[in-house]
Design a protein around this motif. Structure first.
Motif, mmCIF file in Angstrom:
data_model
loop_
_atom_site.group_PDB
_atom_site.id
_atom_site.type_symbol
_atom_site.label_atom_id
_atom_site.label_comp_id
_atom_site.label_asym_id
_atom_site.label_seq_id
_atom_site.Cartn_x
_atom_site.Cartn_y
_atom_site.Cartn_z
ATOM 1 N N ARG A 172 -9.905 7.872 6.937
ATOM 2 C CA ARG A 172 -10.347 7.806 5.540
ATOM 3 C C ARG A 172 -11.466 8.808 5.245
ATOM 4 N N ILE A 224 -5.585 3.699 11.014
ATOM 5 C CA ILE A 224 -6.675 4.076 10.110
ATOM 6 C C ILE A 224 -7.810 4.741 10.867
ATOM 7 N N GLN A 250 -3.278 0.525 6.085
ATOM 8 C CA GLN A 250 -4.063 1.017 4.950
ATOM 9 C C GLN A 250 -3.329 2.239 4.402
ATOM 10 N N ASP A 290 -4.023 4.163 1.987
ATOM 11 C CA ASP A 290 -4.833 5.294 1.532
ATOM 12 C C ASP A 290 -4.950 6.383 2.580
ATOM 13 N N VAL A 291 -4.798 6.042 3.873
ATOM 14 C CA VAL A 291 -5.002 7.061 4.906
ATOM 15 C C VAL A 291 -3.951 8.165 4.824
ATOM 16 N N GLU A 303 -5.351 10.500 2.233
ATOM 17 C CA GLU A 303 -6.547 11.184 2.692
ATOM 18 C C GLU A 303 -6.205 12.241 3.737
ATOM 19 N N ILE A 359 -9.125 0.366 1.566
ATOM 20 C CA ILE A 359 -10.081 1.277 2.177
ATOM 21 C C ILE A 359 -11.215 0.552 2.894
ATOM 22 N N SER A 413 -5.544 2.331 -2.869
ATOM 23 C CA SER A 413 -4.470 2.652 -1.932
ATOM 24 C C SER A 413 -3.289 3.285 -2.656
#
Length: 621
Positions: free
Chosen positions: A270, A308, A346, A348-349, A352, A393, A406
């Motif tokens: 992240r 993550i 997760q 969002d990773v 990112e 996150i 996310s």
């Protein structure tokens, strides 16, 4: 009572690091790596759990400390009625995964000062007492695979399962000490003259800082804080792999006496995009590329198995357990090693990581082709995954849900893939990606937007807010001029600000699976600074940034969180995410604070640019 977290300074060698207290006590050191067992663990226990203290035997009238300018070399000056001495602490940047040195030099500044030393080495997180043998150079301590030499001309003696000494230094005199770690099956190596090593270390750091490129204009103290954060980030880099540790400590509490105590001695995906931008925008392309390569190696394999976080070398098994013999910082239990969040989903990773690769491509770091193939594979997996609920996150340990951040980062992943095809003529199923990107946007706008409050919310169907929503314009998901972005920022100001600082969310409104409270999250306040810049609220941005500089300790170091009521830092220390936030906010403010005519021109043109220009090329749907 334990020392305050901010009473410590950091020294490091890009393999491991130590925390040095204001009183001259090293209370935390893991050897040979950041994530190895601690051999000084008094930070989370008592002096019996290991520490190395050098101190005047007479009462100290005044203590002051600083880093030698442009370095990670720490100088602590003790003044007594008999005179003054300087304690210089540093770790030479020539360490390997198996060997390293910690050097301490006591220099007389005035008068004659009697000094004491207490050296209590305890391997295995403060539990294992080593076998100590005297040598003509000092002592050798061995416990299983670990060995340390203490090399000094000062006479040593054993007392109460530790090594002690008394010595006196006058003006112009010095007493050097070197703790050298090596595997116990190996032979110790020659210890150089400590003054020569100090001079070489100072030059090394100043040469590195000299390669930094900073925006012109702005306040000198902003630039100083930016440089100190860059040095701190460099010191927390694991040089053998290029990974950057989130913090060199474990289990410093987010609430004194609480259970929110985590091991941060690993590398988080992240952090990727912000880290790459912070390094690139500061001119440190070598470190940015090394981190990019670490990201690709760590996440290599089945994209559905992407974690993550990873170990310093990309290790995947980070099993969480508790150290029961340590009472914890100010009795904050449990003390944890490993981190169970590495098994969480997760979403969002993915965004990112892909955004970091996009930033690297824009900065001409490394080979395009290998990174592009990897990115396409990740997007194929994300096409199926993005609809799932996840842990978000902040790694909540409650029920999975559809976190807005996310989903937004899933949108970012496809957006950056589309931009790569359009800008660099790379080959990819851009029509399909556009359809997925549009579907994600529609999903977020339908399920995460509260029309009555004119703001986006933490998760689908929720009324709670989340500081990660401050990134909606920076990532390009919203235009800074979009009324919904302004409304979201204003809602966060109203609901998540306490005593002038930003909470990441309210634990009482968010089921994160944990009891207790936490402080304000330092990074989130820096995110608000960036949001203010995008909204052209320059005075608010400057005021908040100044407030954040004010909570750093006297050495310019920041922990993960801050308790504005108790006026003390909380959480693991120093925190890479906090310093990355400072770097990015400082870059944005310095850029926005250029000559008045430039600022007026930018204001006339629209939203202010930011150094972390993630949204610059983001097209409309």
């Amino acid at each position: 009572m334990s020392r305050l977290i901010e009473d410590y300074g950091l020294i490091g060698n890009m393999v491991t690091s130590a925390l040095v207290g204001r009183d001259g006590s090293i209370d935390w050191l893991c050897v040979p790596r950041f994530d190895s067992d601690a051999c000084f663990a008094a930070l989370l226990g008592t002096p019996e759990n290991g520490r190395w203290r050098l101190y005047p035997t007479a009462p100290v009238r005044r203590t002051r400390r600083r880093y030698l300018p442009g370095t990670a070399v720490l100088e602590t000056v003790f003044e007594t009625d008999d005179g003054a001495v300087a304690l210089i602490d540093f770790m030479p940047p020539n360490a390997t995964e198996h060997r390293g040195e910690l050097i301490r030099i006591v220099r007389g500044l005035s008068g004659r000062v009697e000094m004491g030393m207490e050296f209590a080495l305890r391997f295995g997180y403060g539990r294992t007492v080593p076998w100590v043998r005297r040598r003509d150079y000092g002592l050798c301590a061995v416990a299983g695979p670990d060995a340390c030499d203490l090399v000094t001309p000062v006479p040593l003696q054993g007392k109460d399962m530790m090594t002690v000494a008394r010595f006196t230094v006058g003006k112009g005199e010095s007493a050097p000490f070197t703790m050298a770690y090596y595997p116990s099956q190996s032979e110790p190596r020659f210890i150089e003259d400590r003054s020569i090593v100090l001079d070489r270390t100072v030059r090394w750091w100043r040469d590195w800082v000299g390669r930094s490129t900073l925006p012109e204009g702005g306040k000198e103290e902003w630039r100083d804080a930016l440089i100190r954060s860059l040095i701190t980030l460099k010191a927390m880099t694991y040089h053998p792999s290029g990974g950057i540790v989130a913090a060199p400590t474990t289990s410093l509490p987010e609430h004194i006496g609480g259970v929110r105590n985590w091991d941060y001695r690993f590398c988080w995906i992240r952090d990727a995009t912000l880290t790459v931008y912070a390094l690139v925008n500061s001119g440190h392309f070598e470190e940015a590329d090394a981190f990019r390569l670490w990201l690709m190696r760590a996440a290599a394999g089945d994209p559905a198995q992407m974690q993550i976080m990873y170990g310093l070398g990309g290790e995947r098994r980070l099993t969480e357990s508790e150290i029961t013999w340590l009472p914890g910082y100010e009795n904050s239990r449990p003390v944890r090693i490993g981190n169970g969040a590495h098994e969480q989903l997760q979403l969002d990773v993915y965004g990112e990581l892909i955004d970091a690769l996009h930033a690297a491509r824009q900065s001409h770091l490394g080979s395009f082709q290998a990174a592009w193939q990897f990115q396409c594979t990740l997007l194929t997996a994300l096409e199926k995954l993005w609809r799932k609920p996840d842990a978000g996150i902040w790694e909540v340990r409650g029920a999975a849900r559809h976190f807005t951040y996310s989903k937004m980062m899933a949108w970012v992943a496809f957006d950056r893939g589309i931009q790569a095809v359009e800008q660099y003529r790379l080959d990819g199923p851009v029509a399909r990606w556009r359809a997925v990107r549009a579907e994600i946007r529609a999903d977020i706008e339908e399920k995460a937007y509260d029309a009555k409050r004119n703001c986006f919310v933490q998760s689908y169907g929720s009324h709670s807010l989340d500081a990660s929503l401050l990134l909606m314009a920076e990532t390009g998901f919203l235009d800074p001029a979009d009324p919904r972005f302004r409304g979201t920022v204003e809602a966060i100001e109203q609901d998540l600000m306490e005593d002038g600082f930003v909470l990441r969310y309210r634990p009482e409104d968010t089921d994160d699976g944990l009891a207790g409270e936490e402080g304000s999250f330092v990074l989130c306040s820096f995110w608000l600074v960036n949001a203010y810049v995008l909204l052209k609220r320059y005075d608010d941005a400057s005021a908040l940034f100044e407030r954040l500089l004010g909570i750093a300790n006297d050495l310019g170091l920041l922990a993960e969180q801050y308790d504005p009521k108790a006026k003390r830092q909380l959480g693991n220390f120093p925190q890479a995410f906090s310093h990355i936030g400072l770097i990015t906010a400082a870059q944005n403010l310095l850029q926005a604070a250029g000559p008045a005519e430039q600022r007026a021109s930018r204001d006339d043109a629209g939203a202010a640019p930011v150094a972390n220009d993630r949204a610059a090329a983001a097209p409309s749907e």
